[in-house]
Enzyme design. Sequence first.
Site, PDB file in Angstrom:
ATOM      1  N   GLY A 220      67.826  78.278  77.304  1.00 35.43           N
ATOM      2  CA  GLY A 220      67.327  79.177  76.535  1.00 35.43           C
ATOM      3  C   GLY A 220      68.174  79.855  75.454  1.00 35.43           C
ATOM      4  N   GLU A 245      65.468  82.256  83.369  1.00 35.79           N
ATOM      5  CA  GLU A 245      64.044  82.225  82.899  1.00 35.79           C
ATOM      6  C   GLU A 245      63.695  81.377  81.853  1.00 35.79           C
ATOM      7  OE1 GLU A 245      66.560  83.389  79.615  1.00 35.79           O
ATOM      8  OE2 GLU A 245      66.691  83.941  81.712  1.00 35.79           O
ATOM      9  N   ASP A 246      64.757  80.597  81.439  1.00 36.56           N
ATOM     10  CA  ASP A 246      64.400  79.540  80.201  1.00 36.56           C
ATOM     11  C   ASP A 246      63.637  78.362  81.036  1.00 36.56           C
ATOM     12  OD1 ASP A 246      66.815  78.866  81.837  1.00 36.56           O
ATOM     13  OD2 ASP A 246      68.024  78.935  80.223  1.00 36.56           O
ATOM     14  N   TYR A 247      64.242  78.179  82.204  1.00 39.09           N
ATOM     15  CA  TYR A 247      63.583  76.840  83.097  1.00 39.09           C
ATOM     16  C   TYR A 247      62.141  77.256  83.559  1.00 39.09           C
ATOM     17  CZ  TYR A 247      62.484  74.036  86.868  1.00 39.09           C
ATOM     18  OH  TYR A 247      61.901  73.108  88.054  1.00 39.09           O
ATOM     19  N   ALA A 250      59.740  77.146  80.198  1.00 36.22           N
ATOM     20  CA  ALA A 250      59.430  75.908  79.882  1.00 36.22           C
ATOM     21  C   ALA A 250      58.367  75.348  80.912  1.00 36.22           C
ATOM     22  CB  ALA A 250      60.446  74.944  79.966  1.00 36.22           C
TER      23      ALA A 250
END
Length: 410
Positions: A220, A245-247, A250
């Site tokens: 992210g 949080e990025d995973y 997505a």
Amino acid sequence: MDFYDYVRPITGDTILFGLAIFFFCLWTFLWSFHIGALFYGKYKLYRKIPAVLPDSLPGVSILKPLTGVDAHLYDNLETYFVLNYPTYELLFCIQDESDPAQMVVRSLIEKYPKVDARILQGGKKVGINPKINNMMSGYEVCKYDLFMISDCNIKMKPDTLLDMVLHLKDDVGEIHQIPFTCDREDRLGFSSILEKVYFGTVHAKQYLFLNALGVNCTTGMSSMMRKNVLEEAGGLKAFAKYLAEDYFIAQAFLDRGWKVQISSFPALQNAGTGSVSGFQNRLVRWGKLRFAMCPANRIMEPFSDCLVNGINGAWSAAVLFNISGLAFFFVHLLTWFLLDYLIFLIMQNGPMTFSKFEFVVAWMFREITSIFILLKAEVSTVVQWRAKKFRLRYGGVVEEMREGPKQFVL
């Protein structure tokens, strides 16, 4: 001689032969990462912007969470004020009102008065993740449906934003940049070389190959997404219970039938400070997050390293084909290195700023220390993120650690 005297050697040989087949198949499979990354990287990265652009391009809100000032903050932020894109806004999110980053941002706003930019202070407490808490005040006032999250240490090329928008086709919900590092004039010694070699070889290999297969492999530090789709998943605040949080963002797009893809230009990290120990601690933190999100990584990751995979491949080849394990290992090592070097050249897209000897030293150091980094990630579930500590739980959920009788706060 009884029945078991006959069975024992047969069983032992069968198990040994079966393990040899397994490790040789694993050794063979892991080479597909190199081949896939080479072809996909050559096809995907550094593609030219089309000569004919759409009649209208959508506006983009760029969220910049800031904490503190380093030597390159001004230069990094200035690249966002000179982007080759018609309509965008810059939302600088600063948690602490006394943060000196405000002075840097204000000086740039004064220098580029025509750019739509503003500072949002204080953030909003919506969960454990401090980055999301900091960005909430900016996220809630975004003018445009397309919004981008970009870390403070990312340096942009003028056409990067345009390239990301052009990649956002009708069936694509999120575009992210593959992490790399920019060429530094004030190199921080060996640590900057090690970081560049890592992101240009082992990290690039996995990132390119998995994204080519459509597997969720997202960071992210620089990503653009559709806000209306994220709102269907609960908005940005729904992911504040995770550090990675990025995973999960997505994955929310993928679960809803949207594609998640990488853009042509890598995310150029340009941090103002660095050290070998600091970089290794960063890798340990990432390892802990991966193990919490997907426990199977605990078993598979050690086998994917060059040295471990080479030892397993050499042993299995000696058992199956009666060839020299030592010769097999050194051929494996040389071939692995050469393919890593080719991937690095694709990521670099130009001449290296350090010598080939320095590349070899950094590559060898990374490979030798990788197993120790994974072991260090195994021994504790505590993650240090800036001044705070968190304990990871199964599935990637975290608890903040605090001093006092009540140590953990949900």
